[in-house]
Motif scaffolding. Structure first.
Motif, mmCIF file in Angstrom:
data_model
loop_
_atom_site.group_PDB
_atom_site.id
_atom_site.type_symbol
_atom_site.label_atom_id
_atom_site.label_comp_id
_atom_site.label_asym_id
_atom_site.label_seq_id
_atom_site.Cartn_x
_atom_site.Cartn_y
_atom_site.Cartn_z
ATOM 1 N N GLU A 81 -48.900 -53.259 42.505
ATOM 2 C CA GLU A 81 -48.384 -51.899 42.659
ATOM 3 C C GLU A 81 -47.947 -51.473 43.902
ATOM 4 O O GLU A 81 -48.544 -51.758 45.011
ATOM 5 N N LYS A 83 -47.232 -48.201 46.328
ATOM 6 C CA LYS A 83 -47.114 -46.634 46.495
ATOM 7 C C LYS A 83 -46.486 -46.230 47.667
ATOM 8 O O LYS A 83 -46.435 -46.767 48.781
ATOM 9 N N ILE A 88 -46.413 -43.443 43.071
ATOM 10 C CA ILE A 88 -46.214 -44.727 42.579
ATOM 11 C C ILE A 88 -44.782 -45.046 42.390
ATOM 12 O O ILE A 88 -44.082 -44.353 41.378
#
Length: 140
Positions: A81, A83, A88
């Motif tokens: 992920e 960010k 996001i």
């Protein structure tokens, strides 16, 4: 004056066919599809196998020995992920199974085989089975 444009149906069919697919993981060092990388060394009395399984739990690894055939399989879970603050930008997940099988030159003594897993590396010590001498049968 009007323009005449030539229409080629094959152009539409093959447009983008020879273009390389975009790799979303380029630059961050991660492979898009996990695989098991291995080193196999033959010693006098045993084979020594090192298999890289980063991010895999010990409970999710399965090793099978059948004669001279060795199979390694593992459940893989990868999450990534990116960010920027609370926003996001990209989230990717991979859940699946990887496996690898190979044959050795000599049968393995599976009663003496040992498997250890430490820091993402599976280490197998596979002792060679003692060669059995051939037996000549008397014909009656």
């Amino acid at each position: 004056m009007s323009n005449i444009t030539r229409h080629d149906p094959l152009d539409e069919l093959f447009r983008g066919f020879f273009v390389r697919p975009m790799d979303l993981h380029a630059g961050n060092g991660q492979a898009s599809t996990p695989s098991i990388r291995m080193d196999v060394k033959e010693q006098e009395k045993a084979y020594l196998v090192h298999a890289e399984l980063p991010g895999v739990r010990k409970e999710d690894i399965h090793v099978t020995v059948d004669g001279n055939q060795v199979s390694i399989s593992a459940e893989v879970r990868q999450e990534h992920e990116e960010k920027e603050g609370e926003r996001i930008l990209r989230a990717e997940r991979y859940f699946g199974k990887v496996s690898r099988s190979f044959q050795l030159a000599q049968d393995i003594d599976d009663s003496q085989a040992v498997a250890k897993f430490n820091d993402g590396v599976l280490e197998l010590t596979l002792p060679k089975r003692a060669a059995t001498s051939s037996k000549r049968l008397a014909v009656l």
